[in-house]
Design a protein around this motif. Structure first.
Motif, mmCIF file in Angstrom:
data_model
loop_
_atom_site.group_PDB
_atom_site.id
_atom_site.type_symbol
_atom_site.label_atom_id
_atom_site.label_comp_id
_atom_site.label_asym_id
_atom_site.label_seq_id
_atom_site.Cartn_x
_atom_site.Cartn_y
_atom_site.Cartn_z
ATOM 1 N N TRP A 1 0.775 -1.063 -0.088
ATOM 2 C CA TRP A 1 0.151 -0.151 0.252
ATOM 3 C C TRP A 1 0.591 1.511 0.029
ATOM 4 O O TRP A 1 1.617 1.653 1.179
ATOM 5 C CB TRP A 1 -0.629 0.405 0.732
ATOM 6 C CG TRP A 1 -2.182 -1.181 1.192
ATOM 7 C CD1 TRP A 1 -2.997 -0.652 1.029
ATOM 8 C CD2 TRP A 1 -2.089 -2.503 1.266
ATOM 9 N NE1 TRP A 1 -3.944 -2.164 0.265
ATOM 10 C CE2 TRP A 1 -3.319 -3.029 0.993
ATOM 11 C CE3 TRP A 1 -0.884 -3.404 1.895
ATOM 12 C CZ2 TRP A 1 -3.719 -4.655 2.169
ATOM 13 C CZ3 TRP A 1 -1.853 -4.000 2.695
ATOM 14 C CH2 TRP A 1 -2.929 -5.177 2.290
ATOM 15 N N HIS A 2 0.768 2.142 -1.174
ATOM 16 C CA HIS A 2 1.273 3.275 -1.025
ATOM 17 C C HIS A 2 0.419 4.510 -0.690
ATOM 18 O O HIS A 2 1.031 5.504 0.488
ATOM 19 C CB HIS A 2 1.768 4.312 -2.351
ATOM 20 C CG HIS A 2 2.452 2.532 -3.015
ATOM 21 N ND1 HIS A 2 3.528 1.991 -3.385
ATOM 22 C CD2 HIS A 2 2.092 1.839 -4.444
ATOM 23 C CE1 HIS A 2 3.596 1.217 -3.979
ATOM 24 N NE2 HIS A 2 2.917 0.571 -4.914
ATOM 25 N N ALA A 3 -0.647 4.694 -0.160
ATOM 26 C CA ALA A 3 -1.872 5.456 0.297
ATOM 27 C C ALA A 3 -2.704 4.655 0.027
ATOM 28 O O ALA A 3 -3.774 3.308 -0.166
ATOM 29 C CB ALA A 3 -1.930 6.423 -0.711
ATOM 30 N N PRO A 4 -4.200 4.854 1.509
ATOM 31 C CA PRO A 4 -5.159 4.263 0.937
ATOM 32 C C PRO A 4 -5.682 4.200 0.107
ATOM 33 O O PRO A 4 -6.078 4.947 -0.799
ATOM 34 C CB PRO A 4 -5.486 5.015 2.453
ATOM 35 C CG PRO A 4 -5.123 5.829 2.904
ATOM 36 C CD PRO A 4 -3.830 6.141 2.299
ATOM 37 N N PHE A 5 -6.835 2.923 -0.376
ATOM 38 C CA PHE A 5 -7.863 2.886 -1.580
ATOM 39 C C PHE A 5 -8.937 3.529 -0.695
ATOM 40 O O PHE A 5 -9.361 2.635 0.612
ATOM 41 C CB PHE A 5 -7.561 1.474 -1.665
ATOM 42 C CG PHE A 5 -8.671 0.839 -2.420
ATOM 43 C CD1 PHE A 5 -8.045 1.266 -3.568
ATOM 44 C CD2 PHE A 5 -9.095 -0.087 -2.185
ATOM 45 C CE1 PHE A 5 -9.517 0.931 -5.199
ATOM 46 C CE2 PHE A 5 -10.160 -1.020 -3.191
ATOM 47 C CZ PHE A 5 -9.921 -0.380 -4.554
ATOM 48 N N ARG A 6 -9.614 4.209 -0.500
ATOM 49 C CA ARG A 6 -10.262 5.392 -0.892
ATOM 50 C C ARG A 6 -11.541 5.146 -1.172
ATOM 51 O O ARG A 6 -11.534 4.478 -2.048
ATOM 52 C CB ARG A 6 -10.925 6.472 -0.598
ATOM 53 C CG ARG A 6 -9.158 7.038 0.689
ATOM 54 C CD ARG A 6 -9.092 8.382 0.407
ATOM 55 N NE ARG A 6 -7.766 8.627 0.913
ATOM 56 C CZ ARG A 6 -7.992 8.896 2.425
ATOM 57 N NH1 ARG A 6 -8.603 8.344 3.707
ATOM 58 N NH2 ARG A 6 -6.346 8.569 3.441
ATOM 59 N N ALA A 7 -12.781 4.829 -0.738
ATOM 60 C CA ALA A 7 -14.223 4.612 -1.031
ATOM 61 C C ALA A 7 -15.021 5.662 -2.123
ATOM 62 O O ALA A 7 -13.880 6.326 -2.019
ATOM 63 C CB ALA A 7 -15.356 4.102 0.049
ATOM 64 N N SER A 8 -15.395 5.404 -2.491
ATOM 65 C CA SER A 8 -16.771 6.383 -4.145
ATOM 66 C C SER A 8 -15.067 7.302 -4.511
ATOM 67 O O SER A 8 -15.975 8.380 -5.450
ATOM 68 C CB SER A 8 -17.253 7.021 -2.863
ATOM 69 O OG SER A 8 -18.286 8.223 -3.602
#
Length: 263
Positions: free
Chosen positions: A88-95
């Protein structure tokens, strides 16, 4: 290496309802997700579907060789999950709209006890708003015949363990939400035809349970690597186990089903 391998780009809007449904199916948790919420590890498996018509599927319910995706036709019809690593390089975000670029990075042919094998590693790179979010190296094994190999026994001492309770409904829902048509996960008669005693639990489902536990203990993960060792079957008494930052799934008689390491 190429064997006519290709690169594939897929876009998806990371729907909040689908992400919430996945978590309800995996751990029964109700999460208050909003636009931009950081999603838990392995949530990306519920997106970027390869929505092929049934005519393009093989007998096992997965895409027929050469039909869709970056993997070429290797002349081996049975596909199984061997393992993978997510960074993970950054959070995987919703929408938020996301793009996934997939390419084959290695193809290794071997001879096993059951005949010819091909191990294929696919790199998936996911971006949101132009930023790298995660990279996954996914390893699949293609073979001419399936069936369980010799079991491996756990020898490591356990620091902590938790019961892993799985149901036929849970396996079906995970298959549906990840658009995984592989029949070994929902068609018991087909699984027995291949030499398994019953329905086979998805390797990514076991990995997701372990990754959620690792995140609970360690905070947001930077890396999670896992390897499928022996099948776990629906109805098996199973445990999630941990020793330090090493995790594994243990079946009956200390059968080692899947190993993982979190960082």
């Amino acid at each position: 290496m190429s064997e006519n391998a290709t690169t594939e780009t897929t876009e998806d809007r990371i729907d909040i309802a689908r992400a919430a449904a996945l978590m309800a199916a995996v751990d029964g948790a109700e999460r208050d997700l909003t636009v931009g919420s950081a999603l838990p590890p392995f949530a990306h498996h519920a997106f970027f579907w390869a929505a092929l018509p049934e005519a393009a599927l093989g007998r096992d319910g997965t895409p027929a060789p050469g039909q869709g995706g970056p993997v070429p036709d290797l002349g081996l019809p049975v596909r199984m999950y061997a393992g993978g690593q997510v960074r993970w390089h950054a959070p995987f975000r919703a929408s938020i709209q996301a793009e996934r670029v997939s390419r084959v990075t290695s193809i290794t042919r071997k001879e096993g006890q059951s005949g010819a094998l091909a191990f294929v590693t696919i790199r998936h790179d996911i971006r949101q708003r132009g930023q790298a979010v995660l990279s996954e190296d996914q390893t699949l094994v293609y073979r001419g015949a399936a069936g369980p190999g010799d079991p491996v026994t756990v020898t490591e001492e356990v620091d902590e363990r938790r019961a892993l309770k799985l149901t036929a409904v849970g396996l079906f829902r995970f298959s549906a939400l990840t658009f995984n048509g592989h029949r070994i996960h929902y068609d018991a008669d087909y699984a027995r035809e291949l030499g398994y005693p019953g329905l086979v639990v998805h390797a990514p489902l076991m990995a997701m349970h372990l990754a959620l536990w690792a995140e609970e203990r360690q905070g947001r993960l930077d890396r999670f690597a896992f390897r499928a060792v022996s099948p776990l079957y629906l109805g098996d008494v199973a445990w999630l186990c941990r020793a330090g930052n090493r995790y594994w799934v243990e079946g009956p008689k200390r059968r080692l089903c899947l190993t993982a390491e979190a960082g």
